[in-house]
Structure formats: structure tokens, C-alpha cells
Design an enzyme around this catalytic site. Structure first.
Site, PDB file in Angstrom:
ATOM      1  N   LYS B  77      20.817   1.573  -7.579  1.00 54.98           N
ATOM      2  CA  LYS B  77      20.592   0.121  -7.592  1.00 54.98           C
ATOM      3  C   LYS B  77      20.391  -0.347  -9.022  1.00 54.98           C
ATOM      4  O   LYS B  77      19.656   0.291  -9.789  1.00 54.98           O
ATOM      5  CB  LYS B  77      19.344  -0.183  -6.756  1.00 54.98           C
ATOM      6  N   SER B 147      17.144  -6.493  -0.986  1.00 60.39           N
ATOM      7  CA  SER B 147      17.826  -6.697  -2.240  1.00 60.39           C
ATOM      8  C   SER B 147      18.699  -5.516  -2.650  1.00 60.39           C
ATOM      9  O   SER B 147      19.543  -5.661  -3.509  1.00 60.39           O
ATOM     10  CB  SER B 147      16.799  -6.964  -3.348  1.00 60.39           C
ATOM     11  N   SER B 171      13.402  -4.511   1.115  1.00 58.37           N
ATOM     12  CA  SER B 171      14.677  -4.331   0.418  1.00 58.37           C
ATOM     13  C   SER B 171      15.355  -2.990   0.611  1.00 58.37           C
ATOM     14  O   SER B 171      16.493  -2.818   0.195  1.00 58.37           O
ATOM     15  CB  SER B 171      14.484  -4.574  -1.082  1.00 58.37           C
TER      16      SER B 171
END
Lengths: 439, 439
Positions: B77, B147, B171
Site C-alpha cells: 500500500k 483505504s 481499511s
């Protein structure tokens, strides 16, 4: 008065009225550093030409566009990332490492116009007590404290008006006391720790060193630190203020310097019309020292795993011990300590909230002789765990004329109120506490 | 079976027995990515030549010197620093930024031999709900969640076996459910978050995505995550295990997919001989949602101050609102929430400690249509605040055949036990829950 001896607030005034350029100020600081660094050894990185270049660039900024810290020299503990300088954590694993990234604190300082001077010494990863090479400017045979060794020493030695430190145990308040300067450990997480090497998430706090409370206020302005209500506009008066004196559960470890400072400090405030009440904490606070240690060691386990895996042989035995869980701490013990401290935070807020501030020792005594150990954090670690703001106020004199300070503590997010009171208390203690700056 | 579709554990076995080289494996992953990336859009950075070069370097390492993750492809990420790739946080302020620093998690993964493939999409600073461009691989018209949007999508789409995410609200667990994969949000701070962009210190947790529980176990091995006692050697059996079903204080927000999954999931475990008891939490947990939000918003205030000062106009309004304290949260409210959550942590450990795991929703329902919003974290944020480990287990089918998962929750630092149970539960739910992977 040489520009290098100005506080940040004084320097800012001179930049504003045009009586001093940042370049001349920087040259003065560098001359002080040239004169003293071979003795004090507080810096691990400082590029003189780059400092002058930055200073000139700041001078070219039109007055209207200047930030609140325009031109102020700042020394940075070498566990905080700076994009234009190496960041090495005093670890052979990171020797020469210089990733181009600024810590949140550095971004904010630069944005406010600060002149980042260089990087200061730290114990390994700000996580051990092993000192050296930095010396205490007031007596080169003594430690400047740690882990923010260089930051405390260079501010105490007039080589920088402001320095950044960190505190997980007592790494800001202890060197402030040893070097005869002010420091603020703000409320935990009230200022971003992004880009500051981690030891224990729940304990690590940024710290500010300065030679006046006004300078600390200048910093918290820049970091937008706000209490629920602002402190009153008129200057705080000690008269009729109410202070608590807390000898703390560690009092048996206080040496004669601290014992005397506590007595003199309380008496001076009483003489100025303050009410000073001696308090003791409920028995559950007796666990704080042990719990703090348990949390710190447990948190060091994941924290130093990367370095352990990459180069265990280059990691101090104390930190290897964290990763290998040398103390055989169980998760149950770890959580009991973590939750136990958490439960005491609202308790201490309630207790401290009854007073302007709690007065408590910053250190066992003056800076110990020798450079091998940076001294003890026994009087600090409780407050680090409790997340309260702490200000070290200098002014007292111990063995061999060495400086000694006391801590003022307030409830969480009462940093501004604490600073307002610290200014008045500091004026009294600095004038009448018995210690005078001689370096 | 194409190498790209292997789990990490399967790929490791093939590297070990010599039936697959890392280079050929990498080429297979890249071919999958080439084929699918224009539709799914999960990557923000991926250098194909560099991946091959790294793969070849791994192949040259003698078998005896290979790490436990030797050759395993990992997607990262883009809020986690990688020294050899840009790290941009999906923020225009950091466009093109590439500081040469590895997050702690990346150092450990590399040390274990992992092949870091590239960086995956995130919402801005992993701190907002605004989605795009990434699509859900199971239906390109739907969000992959956030996210950790790209990490969830690429693992769900067989473009990587493992991905790193983060969780401050939901997330990690939410995108895992939306993409039909497993994920572990480990106990808070049990794995170092160093080098992972900060939102809220006390909430942010790293997260792992995978397509099997074995892979999650492989990861926690590498990260040296240990419970007080190791789980029993023999495989966990659902028979006579005791589970709690917790609809949570947010149950009114559960859609038909989640309602059905909870029913089917509980029934399947009962059918396999487990005891399944419905529980409710004491009333004080009703505050969790509000407290979580208060802490997150309050913590965002210092967190985004640097970006606000540097380029307020390039910061999403939601985050500008944090810095400007748009909600007018007082320090007293902030501390009440912070301390209130802290007091509930030992409470939930006690409650969850009576069961193998608590079964609770991962999401409101299947991934919503549209890419603008990444969905809701209402069923996750409580567990993030409570610091408990959570595993998302896929297996259920909702609207339009979309995948839906459920969360298994255990007390803090019972991650290994939770994974052992998740393996058995996952076997049952994946086989009989009604959803089958089709991508």
C-alpha cells in the site's frame, strides 16, 4: 551581546527591526560552535557552508512573507529525519544514511522559517543509557544527560537557541536539568511524531529545549498547540497561585541537590505569595515505574526486530535483549502495564487539575561525573507514561556549582497554561534559586 | 495452474522443490498484471524490469541462505515507505516523492526474501473515503473498498498473493470482505508501524491480505508474533469449540448480505459440532463508534498540520477539517474518548477470552456500486480502537454473486490462536458458505 547568546525570541526581534541579518546571526552561531565543539562535541552533522547558504536565502525573503521562526537556529536530535542531512540514530547500521524526507516537526519548523543547523548526538536509537562523546558544557567531565545529549548540551552552551529532542523515559527533561536550560515535553501526541525514530509508540514524545519560556511558547504557537481555554492575557502571577509539591514514589533516590532544590523552590514560591501544598499520590501510582519499564521493553520487541534481523551484531545488547524478550515478559504482563497506565491518566489529570502545577524532581541530582552513562530517568518516566506536559525549569545549584532544575507538571492538554505559569516560576527561580549561567 | 494463482505457501513449496524459479513466477504475476491492470487499476507504481531483476537476484541465492518468504510477491500500500520505489500517499503534495527509506515491515519482508512487486492505490493518506481509480475485480462497477483499495483488489484478482495494508477505521478488513480474500489486522503495535504514514497513533495498525490463512501464518512467523502460549500443534477442530456471535451495536446498518452470512456462518459451525452463542456487549460499548470518530478526528489535527501548512489547497477538505477542528472537539471530549476506549480494552479481552473467537460482521454488505466512495467502516472501527486482532474470512455470497466475509475477533495478543481457528472456520465457510472465487 554576541548574537549567538540571544534567545530565539530576542533574535526574532532583531531580524524584525533589521538590526541583525540571519547571515550574521548564523556566522555568530558557527563561530561559537567552532570555538566550543571540540570540547562539548554535541553535533554529529553540521555543514557550515550549507548553514550560511540557508541563512542567506532566508535574508532574501521579504519581511511580509517571513514566518514566526524566521532565521531561528534549530539543532535536531539525530533520531528525527531531515531531508537535507544524514539521519543515523547513532547506530552503525545507519551510518551515512540520508533519506530525503523531513519529519513532520521539521516540515513545520522550516515552514515557519527556522534555520535547521544540523544534527545532534543521541544515545543509540534514543533507547539506551550509554553516553559519549558529548560533554556537559558546565563541566566537561560530566554527562550532558541523554538520550537527547547533544540537543541539551548545545542549547546549554549557547551553540543553538532551540533544539529538538525526544523522550521515552526522561530523555528531554533530564538533559535540560543537567545543562541548566528549559525544556518542554508536551502532551503526548499533541505534536506529530511522524519521522521520529520509534522506540515505544505510547511513550515516545517530542521535546523542545530552549533558554527561555518565551521561546517554548514561540514553538508551541508554531505547532498550533491549544488548550481548551487560552490562558489569561495578563501575565501569570505566582501570588495566590496554588502549587502541589510531589516528592514522587522515587523520592528515596533523590540526592542532596534535588532535595535542596525542592525546598528552596517551594520556599521561594511561598515567599512570593503562592500557596504550596505537599501531596502524595494514591498507592496505585507506585506501580508506574515498573509498568513504564514493562511497556518500554515490550514495545522494543517489535521496534528493533528489523535491525535485529539485518545486523544483530551491530545492535547494543540492551536492545537485543528487547527483541529476544530477555526479561521474559508475558503478553499478560505487558497488557496489565499498558492498561494500568492508561487507567491512571484520567486520575492524574484530576489530581493535577486542582493546582496550577505539580512541582516534582527532574533528576536525582546534578549531572553525574563521567560520560559512560547518561544518568537516570526515574523521576521522569512516570510523567512520560501519563502523557502529561512537563516543563523543566532551571535555577538551582548543586554539587560543584552544577545546575539543577525542577519539573512543573500539568494535566494533559494544559500545555499553554503550564507554560504561562512556568514563565513566572522560572523568573523567580532563575533570579533567586542560586545558580547563574556562566558559559 | 498458472504460477500467479498460487498462494504464497504454495509458491514457497515450489521454489523449495525446484519446480519453479522466482523469475518464472514473477513473469507469471506480471503477465496477470498486464492482462488485468487496465481494468482493475490497483497499482500506482510497478517497474516490470526491476521486478524481474530482483527475481533473478533471488534465484541466485543458494537454497541454504533463503528466507522463509523467499520469492513471494508482495504488493505494498502506498502509505508505506519503500526505499527503491516512490511513496506518494495518493497526495498531490507528495507526487513523485521517493525517499530512500524502507518501513520496518518492508525491511523485515526483504530480509525474509520477499519480492516487493510495487505500490498499490490508497485513498488520500489512507485517511479518506474518496475512492478511485481502482475497481473491484469481481465487478468492475463496484468499489474494492478502502483505504487499502489496491492491496485488496490485487490479491483478490490474483495479481499478488500477499499485500500490505493499514487500518485506522476499517481499511483492511473492509476491502478483504469486498474482494473475497483473507486479511489479518493484528494486535495493535504487535508489528512495527515505523515508516507507515500516520493518521492516528493509537488506531493505525498494519494489515495483511492473503488468499489463505496459511499465508497469514507465514507472515506472522516472519514478524515474530507470539501469543503467551503457542496454539496446540494438532490442527484446530471446530467440533466442541465455542464461538460467540455478536451482531454489534451497529447491527441496524447490516444489509441482507451480512444478515444472511451471519446466519449461514453460525449454522455451518453448529453443523460441525461447535457451540455458538449469541452475545451482546455491555452498554458502555455503545459509545465506541462515537469515541473512535472523536479520537480519529482529534489525532488528525496534529497529523496533517505539516501538509496543511505546506499546501492546504492540495489537501482534501475532510483532512483540512481535521486540522481546523471543524467538529469543534474539545480536549476534554478527546481525552474522554481516548481514555474511554482504553478502559474497554481489558473488558473486551475478558469477554472475548471466553470464546475461541467472536464472530461479527466485516461490512454492512457486499461492495457497493460505484467507485466514488470506498464504503463504510462501521463494523470495523470498534475493533481497531480496542486493539484486538481481527481476521476477515471470505466464503459468503451476497447481491449479484459478490463475495462477503465475516470477522473473527480474539483478545489482544491471541493472534496465533485466532489464526489457528480461522483456518478451520475458513475451510468450512469457503467450502459451504456459497461463494466461489471466479476471477
Amino acid at each position: 551581546m554576541e548574537p549567538y547568546s540571544l534567545t530565539a525570541t530576542q533574535a526574532v526581534a532583531k531580524f524584525k527591526d533589521g538590526s541583525l541579518t540571519v547571515e550574521n546571526y548564523a556566522k555568530s552561531l558557527l563561530s561559537r560552535i567552532d570555538q566550543r565543539d571540540s570540547a562539548v562535541k554535541g553535533w554529529v552533522y553540521l555543514d557550515r557552508d550549507y548553514v550560511i547558504e540557508q541563512a542567506r536565502a532566508l535574508d532574501r525573503i521579504p519581511h511580509a512573507n517571513r514566518g514566526p521562526l524566521h532565521g531561528v537556529g534549530v539543532a535536531v536530535k539525530d533520531v528525527i529525519y531531515t531531508k537535507d542531512m544524514p539521519t543515523q540514530f547513532n547506530s552503525p547500521i545507519y551510518e551515512g544514511d540520508a533519506p530525503k524526507v523531513d519529519a513532520a516537526s521539521i516540515t513545520i519548523l522550516r515552514q515557519a522559517g527556522a534555520l535547521i543547523l544540523g544534527k545532534t548526538t543521541t544515545t543509540e536509537f534514543a533507547s539506551t543509557l550509554r553516553g559519549g562523546p558529548t560533554c556537559n558544557p558546565h563541566d566537561l567531565k560530566r554527562t550532558p544527560g541523554g538520550s537527547s545529549s547533544g540537543s541539551g548540551a548545545v542549547v546549554g552552551d549557547l551553540q543553538a537557541p532551540i533544539a529538538l529532542g525526544t523522550q521515552t523515559g526522561g530523555s528531554t527533561i533530564r538533559p535540560a536539568s543537567f545543562n541548566g536550560i528549559y525544556a518542554l515535553k508536551p502532551t503526548w501526541n499533541s505534536i506529530s511524531r511522524e519521522g521520529q525514530k520509534m522506540y515505544s509508540l505510547i511513550l515516545d514524545t517530542i521535546g523542545f529545549f530552549a533558554r527561555s519560556v518565551e521561546d517554548l511558547e514561540l514553538l508551541v504557537d508554531v505547532f498550533a498547540l491549544e488548550d481548551d481555554e487560552s490562558p489569561p492575557q495578563e501575565p501569570f502571577s505566582v501570588k495566590r497561585a496554588k502549587f502541589a509539591v510531589l516528592k514522587s514514589p522515587m523520592w528515596s533516590q533523590a540526592g542532596p541537590g534535588t532535595v535542596a532544590a525542592m525546598e528552596v523552590g517551594a520556599k521561594l514560591l511561598r515567599d512570593h505569595g503562592a500557596e504550596v501544598e505537599e501531596i502524595e499520590l494514591p498507592a496505585e501510582f507506585d506501580k508506574m515505574q515498573e509498568w513504564h519499564e514493562t511497556v518500554m521493553h515490550s514495545d522494543g520487541r517489535p521496534t528493533f526486530l528489523p535491525e535485529y534481523q539485518v545486523a544483530k551484531d551491530k545492535l547494543q545488547a540492551f536492545l537485543v535483549g528487547h527483541v529476544e524478550n530477555e526479561k521474559r515478559l508475558t503478553r499478560a504482563e505487558q497488557l496489565k502495564a499498558f492498561d494500568g497506565i492508561a487507567a491512571l491518566r484520567p486520575r492524574i489529570d484530576e489530581i493535577a487539575g486542582k493546582y496550577t502545577a505539580i512541582i516534582t524532581p527532574s533528576v536525582r541530582d546534578v549531572a553525574p561525573l563521567g560520560l559512560d552513562s547518561t544518568g537516570s530517568a526515574v523521576f521522569n518516566s512516570m510523567w512520560t507514561g501519563l502523557h502529561t506536559p512537563v516543563v523543566n525549569i532551571p535555577g538551582f545549584k548543586g554539587e560543584d556549582g552544577m545546575p539543577i532544575g525542577l519539573s512543573l507538571v500539568a494535566p494533559r492538554y494544559r500545555d499553554r497554561h503550564l507554560l504561562a505559569a512556568s514563565k513566572a516560576v522560572g523568573d523567580i527561580w532563575e533570579q533567586k534559586g542560586g545558580w547563574k549561567r556562566t558559559v
